[in-house]
Design an enzyme around this catalytic site. Structure first.
Site, mmCIF file in Angstrom:
data_model
loop_
_atom_site.group_PDB
_atom_site.id
_atom_site.type_symbol
_atom_site.label_atom_id
_atom_site.label_comp_id
_atom_site.label_asym_id
_atom_site.label_seq_id
_atom_site.Cartn_x
_atom_site.Cartn_y
_atom_site.Cartn_z
ATOM 1 N N TYR A 1 0.838 -1.205 0.000
ATOM 2 C CA TYR A 1 0.000 0.000 0.000
ATOM 3 C C TYR A 1 0.870 1.250 0.000
ATOM 4 C CZ TYR A 1 0.943 0.427 5.065
ATOM 5 O OH TYR A 1 1.551 0.556 6.295
ATOM 6 N N CYS A 2 0.289 2.339 -0.516
ATOM 7 C CA CYS A 2 0.866 3.672 -0.361
ATOM 8 C C CYS A 2 -0.154 4.495 0.423
ATOM 9 C CB CYS A 2 1.219 4.293 -1.707
ATOM 10 S SG CYS A 2 -0.189 4.558 -2.817
ATOM 11 N N PHE A 3 -0.193 5.804 0.231
ATOM 12 C CA PHE A 3 -1.101 6.595 1.065
ATOM 13 C C PHE A 3 -2.563 6.408 0.672
ATOM 14 C CE2 PHE A 3 -3.249 10.631 2.265
ATOM 15 C CZ PHE A 3 -3.196 10.435 3.635
ATOM 16 N N SER B 1 1.720 2.935 -5.154
ATOM 17 C CA SER B 1 1.514 1.489 -5.013
ATOM 18 C C SER B 1 1.275 0.836 -6.368
ATOM 19 C CB SER B 1 0.359 1.198 -4.055
ATOM 20 O OG SER B 1 -0.815 1.856 -4.451
ATOM 21 N N TYR C 1 -3.229 3.415 2.737
ATOM 22 C CA TYR C 1 -3.139 3.675 4.174
ATOM 23 C C TYR C 1 -4.351 4.442 4.676
ATOM 24 C CZ TYR C 1 -1.730 5.886 8.536
ATOM 25 O OH TYR C 1 -1.707 6.329 9.837
#
Length: 372
Positions: free
Chosen positions: A107-109, A115, A136
């Protein structure tokens, strides 16, 4: 899913991206966080590890470029910054994580470009690896919603003088949550551990994760330790704190001798061992000594200048004797600290909520009461 002879992960059925946050948390699925380290440091999840697409400086440069020149230019700069050997090193990290954690996710933000970029580069290397839908931000919001659900449960609060064994008591209650464990702090002036305390976001995440893994039904009564608004440097979620202030109390009552032994084992014997395991025998003992001295210093105003000075001197003597193999000398300052400071303070606080007490007894009696 399997790994073929070329080292590539193959699967008859490619795993899909997921928004099934409850299953991911409940089953302790490993997560790969590809945000920058500065983002990870502000808050992450229990089983996540940080293998960033961009380091802090690269992320900052791309962010400036995005604001000044738009998305296309920012993507171009990002590709230029993460290329060649730096890209190869990071790709190796992602590949290793994917091979070691074939059930995991990345995952990224927000589940966006970062991602998706990592996912694409992994796929180009022969690894199909799913991401967390919404990243996230979505998973964090899910955990915050779970904390609101937690506050709706019927609660019983476990109270008792310092050293009565409240925290280990919770381990025997299947329907309990460990607030201090989630906070990484025991709540008192001596409550810190060798490792740094959780920040506020990580405390909330850990508490929500613990709650989800308990798999409690909403009508199930939960047992929580009596805490103030603050546990070290973190604070309880407001909705939970409000619910706790209205909940009935079960009070553990144990003798001063019993409690003194618990404190001695927990804060002297165990903490010495933990500091020395972390820093070595000599440095560890120095760090442990500073921990004890700082703890006493924090209550100096409540003790008064004269009494603080007396206990400080006794504590110093005890540390010298401990270094000679006689740690029992610490009882000489722990006993008056309990009887003159902690006990009167706790009894005053308990007196303010005595109308909510539904049972008093020793550890065994309280456990039997809560199990009925």
């Amino acid at each position: 899913m399997s790994i073929n002879t070329s080292g590539k992960i193959t699967s008859a059925t490619e795993r899909a991206d997921s928004a099934d946050f409850r299953t991911i948390i409940r089953n302790k699925i490993p997560l790969m966080d590809v945000r920058a380290p500065v983002e990870f440091g502000k808050g992450a999840f229990d089983l996540s590890i940080n293998y960033p697409l961009m380091n802090n400086d690269e992320r900052a440069d791309v962010g400036i470029c995005y604001k000044q020149n738009g998305q296309e230019a920012a993507i171009k700069l990002g590709n230029a910054l993460v290329s060649g050997q730096s890209k190869a090193r990071r790709l190796t990290q992602w590949q290793t994580f994917a091979r070691e954690n074939p059930q995991g996710y990345l995952y990224c933000f927000r589940g966006g470009l970062r991602s998706q970029t990592v996912q694409r580069w992994l796929k180009e290397s022969g690894i199909n690896y799913p991401l967390i839908t919404g990243g996230y931000k979505a998973l964090r919001q899910f955990l915050l919603n779970e904390l609101e659900q937690l506050a709706l449960h019927p609660l019983t609060i476990l109270a008792g003088n310092t050293g009565s064994g409240k925290t280990p008591f919770l381990a025997h209650c299947a329907n309990s949550l460990d607030l201090e464990g989630a906070a990484g702090h025991r709540g008192s002036s001596f409550g810190s551990f060798v490792t740094p305390q959780s920040n506020q976001i990580n405390f909330e995440n850990k508490l929500a994760e613990q709650y989800i893994r308990g798999d409690f039904s909403l009508e199930q009564r939960l047992v929580l330790e009596d805490e103030g608004r603050l546990i070290g440097s973190v604070h309880l979620p407001e909705s939970l704190r409000n619910a706790m202030t209205l909940a009935p109390l079960v009070v553990i009552e144990e003798s001063l001798e019993y409690r003194l032994e618990q404190i001695y084992q927990e804060y002297i014997i165990k903490m010495t061992a933990q500091y020395q395991a972390a820093y070595g025998v000599e440095q560890g003992f120095t760090a442990f000594s500073e921990y004890l001295e700082h703890g006493l210093f924090k209550v100096r105003k409540r003790l008064g200048t004269q009494r603080y000075g007396q206990l400080k001197e006794i504590q110093s003597t005890a540390l010298t004797q401990q270094n000679k193999g006689q740690p029992q000398y610490h009882l000489d300052w722990l006993k008056p600290l309990l009887s003159e400071y902690y006990d009167p303070m706790y009894q005053y606080q308990l007196g303010l909520k005595s109308d909510r007490v539904i049972f008093r007894g020793n550890n065994s009696e309280c456990l039997a009461f809560l199990r009925d």
